[in-house]
Scaffold this motif. Structure first.
Motif, short mmCIF file in Angstrom:
data_model
loop_
_atom_site.label_atom_id
_atom_site.label_comp_id
_atom_site.label_asym_id
_atom_site.label_seq_id
_atom_site.Cartn_x
_atom_site.Cartn_y
_atom_site.Cartn_z
N LEU A 1 -31.87 -3.05 29.44
CA LEU A 1 -33.00 -4.03 29.48
C LEU A 1 -34.48 -3.25 29.63
O LEU A 1 -35.39 -3.57 29.09
CB LEU A 1 -32.81 -4.88 30.37
N SER A 2 -34.38 -2.13 30.68
CA SER A 2 -35.42 -1.31 30.91
C SER A 2 -35.85 -0.70 29.65
O SER A 2 -37.08 -0.35 29.29
CB SER A 2 -35.22 -0.14 32.05
N LEU A 3 -35.00 -0.07 29.02
CA LEU A 3 -35.26 0.75 27.61
C LEU A 3 -35.81 -0.42 26.67
O LEU A 3 -37.03 0.20 25.93
CB LEU A 3 -33.94 1.26 27.20
N ALA A 4 -35.46 -1.37 26.63
CA ALA A 4 -35.95 -2.47 25.45
C ALA A 4 -37.54 -2.80 25.86
O ALA A 4 -38.27 -3.01 24.75
CB ALA A 4 -35.02 -3.68 25.43
N LEU A 5 -37.73 -2.83 27.27
CA LEU A 5 -39.17 -3.32 27.43
C LEU A 5 -40.22 -2.11 27.25
O LEU A 5 -41.41 -2.39 27.38
CB LEU A 5 -39.08 -3.44 28.99
N THR A 6 -39.68 -1.07 26.62
CA THR A 6 -40.57 0.53 26.35
C THR A 6 -41.08 -0.20 24.68
O THR A 6 -41.85 0.66 24.27
CB THR A 6 -40.17 1.35 26.39
N VAL A 7 -40.57 -1.21 24.14
CA VAL A 7 -40.93 -1.60 22.74
C VAL A 7 -42.39 -1.42 22.49
O VAL A 7 -42.89 -1.13 21.40
CB VAL A 7 -40.08 -2.85 22.23
N PRO A 8 -43.13 -1.73 23.60
CA PRO A 8 -44.73 -1.88 23.06
C PRO A 8 -45.32 -0.36 22.64
O PRO A 8 -46.14 -0.36 21.95
CB PRO A 8 -45.31 -2.03 24.68
N LEU A 9 -44.45 0.76 23.16
CA LEU A 9 -44.88 1.92 22.77
C LEU A 9 -44.52 2.13 21.23
O LEU A 9 -45.20 2.87 20.48
CB LEU A 9 -44.13 3.08 23.60
N TRP A 10 -43.38 1.62 20.88
CA TRP A 10 -43.08 1.70 19.34
C TRP A 10 -44.16 0.81 18.44
O TRP A 10 -44.51 1.30 17.49
CB TRP A 10 -41.73 0.86 19.37
N MET A 11 -44.76 -0.38 19.11
CA MET A 11 -45.50 -1.07 18.40
C MET A 11 -46.77 -0.21 18.26
O MET A 11 -47.80 -0.24 17.67
CB MET A 11 -45.65 -2.52 19.13
N THR A 12 -47.28 0.54 19.62
CA THR A 12 -48.41 1.23 19.59
C THR A 12 -48.47 2.38 18.05
O THR A 12 -49.52 2.33 17.49
CB THR A 12 -48.41 1.94 20.80
N ILE A 13 -47.47 3.02 18.32
CA ILE A 13 -47.46 4.08 17.25
C ILE A 13 -47.44 3.53 15.78
O ILE A 13 -47.74 4.01 14.75
CB ILE A 13 -46.33 5.35 17.20
N SER A 14 -46.86 2.35 15.75
CA SER A 14 -46.72 1.66 14.40
C SER A 14 -48.04 1.02 13.99
O SER A 14 -48.68 0.90 12.89
CB SER A 14 -45.78 0.26 14.52
N TRP A 15 -49.02 0.94 15.02
CA TRP A 15 -50.44 0.26 14.86
C TRP A 15 -51.12 1.49 14.42
O TRP A 15 -52.40 1.04 13.81
CB TRP A 15 -50.75 -0.40 16.04
N LEU A 16 -50.84 2.77 15.07
CA LEU A 16 -51.71 3.86 14.67
C LEU A 16 -51.47 4.55 13.46
O LEU A 16 -52.20 5.09 12.92
CB LEU A 16 -51.57 4.76 15.95
N GLY A 17 -50.29 4.55 13.11
CA GLY A 17 -49.65 5.35 11.80
C GLY A 17 -48.58 4.57 11.20
O GLY A 17 -48.29 3.33 11.44
N GLU A 18 -47.75 5.28 10.62
CA GLU A 18 -46.62 4.93 9.91
C GLU A 18 -45.31 5.67 10.40
O GLU A 18 -44.88 6.64 9.60
CB GLU A 18 -46.84 4.86 8.38
N PRO A 19 -44.79 5.17 11.30
CA PRO A 19 -43.58 5.90 11.92
C PRO A 19 -42.40 6.03 10.97
O PRO A 19 -42.31 4.75 10.43
CB PRO A 19 -43.29 5.65 13.29
N ASP A 20 -41.86 6.69 11.15
CA ASP A 20 -40.16 6.66 10.68
C ASP A 20 -39.27 5.79 11.54
O ASP A 20 -38.88 6.11 12.49
CB ASP A 20 -39.52 7.89 10.05
N HIS A 21 -39.27 4.46 11.08
CA HIS A 21 -38.75 3.32 11.94
C HIS A 21 -37.28 3.86 12.27
O HIS A 21 -36.57 3.46 13.22
CB HIS A 21 -38.80 2.02 11.44
N GLY A 22 -36.45 4.36 11.23
CA GLY A 22 -35.16 4.65 11.37
C GLY A 22 -35.00 5.59 12.44
O GLY A 22 -33.93 5.81 13.27
#
Length: 852
Positions: free
Chosen positions: A114-135
């Motif tokens: 659960l703690s790890l899942a709540l860090t998803v905003p970081l994933w959303m941050t880099i997705s907003w800034l660029g095009e990460p390899d989501h895999g």
């Protein structure tokens, strides 16, 4: 009640999980984890400063965060029960020891996940800034969850062994730390000093860090996943053995458990090789169909010998990791070759026959600081005494690994290579360099063409093209006679394929007219041929593009300015549907021309590379003069006309550009459809535009210019096996939003900066003129002294404005960086804390509500 539930394990898990949230423990843990993880990623990992859309800096710190946070969760699993004397009570309920242990573990693991899942905003941050390899990001999250589970299982067993939570915490930290370090070179060297290699390999195989880092590459290898699953199962089994007082010979059982765990991990490493799921966007860690086809085409066995100095690499963890990747790739290729490819791994010990053979076969002997040499290369051989080396396997070329090995195998397969006829007026070929007073090896493009193809050079004035030629490559074809143009025309009509590089302004044009170049002229075209093929090209116009302009520094210590004619083109500027440009990410062009489909042509014109919609054209007459500065070109620039084609594929039926000619063998119409690629730039071929020199004579690419050439030659010559490998070479994922902000800021402040620089230069000129009037300011009159003082004050003010301008230039980017840090480090944890607070108040209110 546990006794009436259908699943005692889940009942225990639910009870334990609810207990975490019955106190502030869970909230404090989650908020602390979110804040620390984001802070480490931004401040120590440089997540924003790196400018890359990935979460590598974030996941890199997870093992060290978990080293302290996971034992904090695991220390209370059983030590608290032991201290309170409730272990025996729990085990007397209709719950087995296994069910109790597993239930408690699942509750703790759920809190960590659960703690790890709540860090998803970081994933959303880099997705907003660029095009990460989501895999890759998803695989890293899976790996992080498995790592947390393994550490929690260790903590569970050590918590069961003591009544003190403090002792359990310290013991868990130490145990997890040792299990992370077992794969480190220092530990490996210590083990190899007294134990056989098999024991050292077994110790390395139980390293948490090694398996976690393998998963964060974007590959869910069954061996890595199974390692963590087995680790969790083994330590939970140890917990059961420690807790159950009815067990006898507990030490023997634990020893047998440890040996069984190591044996299963070792067997899985051997038996499950290649069983993996590659989640990367471009399947970077999966053998491409081209490589598989190449391996299946091997008729006679080929042997690849990997020379790697195992012991000498102890102080170089990056090299050791790369060596493991090379070994894995070779073994996977061997497994897919149906015994066509044999692999040997050799450790050339100092002063051994293996070391002598490595040197004799052309491998690079790298001197070590402490003395001795280090080898890391591959020697390939076939049954006809053919032998080729890769002198040194550079870790920095890991993205090219499959291509490099496949190219070696391809070169050892006994078959005729495609014939490429090259006509060039540029100094691409090896030649004597008067400036160096020595022989030059030529451009990297030329070197690679010589390695991959049967390259035959056409001399100036050629009038025929051999029928054996598969592809005609023309580079800056200046001064071609009508007979040479006619030879090209008839070659294309016969079905020959053409790759042409023309240029309105070739910066690398040869000055010697003996090689075919026209003295004083830097443009080239193909006369009537392009028109006959359905292509329009004006050699007097160049493309200017502010959106893709690269910044240059025109004077020492001066500011960088965008040069509109020097273009850095990203993936969006390239066709992703054509095998030549698909998946490439960076191309650098300079003073490039524009191509267009000719009205009424019967050929098909397909754009491969294009400028932005905001581009325009400039006359070549502006170039080569003192006024051709970035600022002056910007003033002359006018956008209009939309995107321009810079490179195109042309195909279809054509007619001769020389209808008036006749004679034996003359063709007026094509026998088969034309297959050609035309590029309106030659500078992209020159080394400075796409490669840097690296130690050992290697060239490190920073752009895909070479890939464009190789893919085009391979595709047009009919040798397409290596195309897929070439297109996977460069893997940068920049922050597009930050780059857009930087371009806008540069355009907004460029004119102001130039005006200030000009004013500063004028002030310095006036000050110098005023001071030349006498030996110093003391001899000047009062009015002149006042004027001198005013000039000095104005100069200081201009310098201050320039510094302020530079600060404001990056103000928007700095503001964005600050905002993202605050959101991820402060706002997200506080939002979670507020949610816990509101949930707690709601539960408190429900408890106080009187029963009806």
């Amino acid at each position: 009640m546990i006794g009436v539930t259908s699943s005692p394990t889940l009942a225990v898990a639910r009870r334990e999980f609810a207990a975490y949230f019955a106190s502030p423990l869970a909230a404090v843990f989650i908020v602390l984890f979110l804040g620390l993880a984001a802070a480490l990623a931004f401040y120590l990992g440089g997540l924003f400063e790196r400018g890359q859309a990935d979460l590598q800096p974030f996941f890199a710190f997870h093992p060290w965060l978990y080293l302290f946070l996971v034992p904090a969760v695991g220390m209370r699993l059983w030590a608290e029960e032991r201290k309170a004397g409730t272990v025996e009570l729990l085990l007397t309920l209709p719950v087995t020891a296994w069910q109790a242990v597993l239930g408690k573990f699942l509750a703790g693991w759920a809190l960590l996940v659960l703690s790890l899942a709540l860090t998803v905003p970081l994933w959303m941050t880099i997705s907003w800034l660029g095009e990460p390899d989501h895999g890759v990001v998803f695989a890293s999250y899976v790996g992080s969850a498995l790592l947390a589970g393994a550490m929690l299982a260790v903590s569970s067993a050590l918590s069961a062994a003591t009544r003190s939570q403090v002792v359990a915490f310290v013991a868990s930290v130490v145990a997890c730390f040792l299990l992370m370090l077992t794969g480190y070179p220092l530990v490996q060297d210590a083990v190899r000093g007294w134990a056989p290699a098999a024991v050292a390999d077994a110790v390395a195989a139980v390293s948490f860090l090694t398996h976690f880092q393998a998963i964060t590459r974007g590959v869910l290898d069954l061996r890595d996943v199974l390692f963590f699953v087995l680790t969790i199962a083994a330590w939970l089994a140890a917990t059961v053995l420690i807790l159950d007082p009815r067990r006898i010979r507990r030490s023997a059982a634990l020893a047998a458990l440890a040996l069984g765990f190591i044996a299963i991990v070792g067997l899985s490493a051997l038996l499950l090789r290649g069983a993996r799921l590659d989640l990367t966007e471009n399947r970077e860690h999966t053998l491409s169909p081209a490589t598989i086809a190449l391996l299946e085409s091997i008729d006679e066995p080929i042997t690849l010998r990997l020379y790697f100095s195992e012991r000498a690499a102890g102080d170089f963890p990056q090299v050791r990791a790369h060596a493991q990747r090379v070994r894995e790739l070779l073994l996977e290729m061997a497994a897919r070759s149906d015994d066509g490819l044999l692999v040997e791994v050799i450790d050339p010990e100092p002063f051994s026959d293996d070391e002598d053979r490595a040197v004799a076969q052309g491998l690079t002997a790298v001197p070590l600081p402490a003395g001795g040499t280090f080898f890391f290369g591959i020697v390939g051989s076939n049954t006809t005494d053919g032998e080729l080396p890769i002198p040194f396997m550079q870790p920095g070329r890991e993205a090219f690994l499959e291509y490099d090995v496949a190219k070696l195998v391809s070169a050892l397969v006994v078959e005729d290579r495609p014939v490429v006829a090259l006509y060039s007026t540029l100094p691409m070929a090896p030649a004597f360099d008067p400036a160096l007073g020595a022989a030059s090896s030529g451009w990297v493009v030329d070197q690679q063409l010589r390695e991959l193809f049967d390259l035959r050079r056409l001399e100036s004035g050629f009038t025929t093209i051999d029928g054996e030629v598969d592809l005609l490559m023309l580079v800056h074809p200046q001064g071609l006679s009508d007979d040479s143009l006619y030879a090209i025309d008839q070659f294309a009509l016969r079905g020959g394929r053409v790759l042409a590089f023309v240029d309105p302004d070739a910066e690398n044009a040869a000055a010697d007219p003996l090689v075919g170049a026209v003295a004083g002229k830097r443009s080239s075209d193909l006369g009537p041929l392009l028109a006959a093929w359905g292509v329009d090209f004006d050699p007097t116009r160049i493309v200017a593009d502010p959106e893709h302009a690269l910044a240059v520094q025109t004077r020492e210590d001066g500011p960088t300015e965008p040069l509109l004619t020097l273009l850095g083109l990203g993936a969006t500027a390239m066709s992703q549907r054509d095998v030549i440009t698909a998946q490439m990410e960076t191309l650098n062009f300079s003073t490039v021309g524009a191509l267009a489909a000719r009205a009424g042509a019967g050929t098909r014109f397909e754009t491969l590379v294009a400028s932005s919609e905001g581009s325009g054209l400039l006359p070549t007459s502006l170039l080569g003069t003192v006024s051709a500065t970035p600022a002056n070109l910007l003033r002359e620039f006018r956008a209009g006309g939309g995107a321009r084609t810079l490179a195109a594929r042309v195909s279809g039926p054509i007619t001769s550009a020389f209808p008036q000619r006749d004679g034996d063998g003359h063709l007026s119409r094509s026998r088969v459809d034309l297959q050609a690629v035309v590029v309106a730039d030659t500078d992209l071929l020159a080394d400075p535009f796409w490669v840097n020199a690296a130690p050992g004579g290697f060239a490190e690419p920073f752009a895909n210019n070479g890939d464009l050439v190789y893919n085009a030659v391979e595709n047009l010559s009919g040798s397409a096996d290596l195309i897929a490998l070439r297109t996977r070479a460069v893997g940068t994922r920049p922050f597009h939003r930050v780059e857009a902000l930087r371009r806008v800021a540069e355009q907004q402040f460029l004119q102001t900066e130039q005006a200030l620089q000009q004013r500063l230069a004028e002030l310095e000129r006036q000050l110098a003129a005023l001071r030349r009037g006498d030996d110093g300011a003391a001899a000047l009159g009062a009015e002149q002294q006042a004027e001198l003082l005013r000039f000095q004050q104005e100069k200081a003010q201009v310098r201050l404005e320039l510094r302020d301008l530079q600060r404001r230039l990056n103000a928007d980017i700095e503001a964005l960086s600050t905002a993202l840090r605050v959101i991820n480090i402060v706002v997200v944890p506080l939002a979670v804390a507020l949610a816990f607070l509101l949930a707690g108040l709601w539960r408190l209110r429900r408890r106080r509500r009187p029963a009806v």
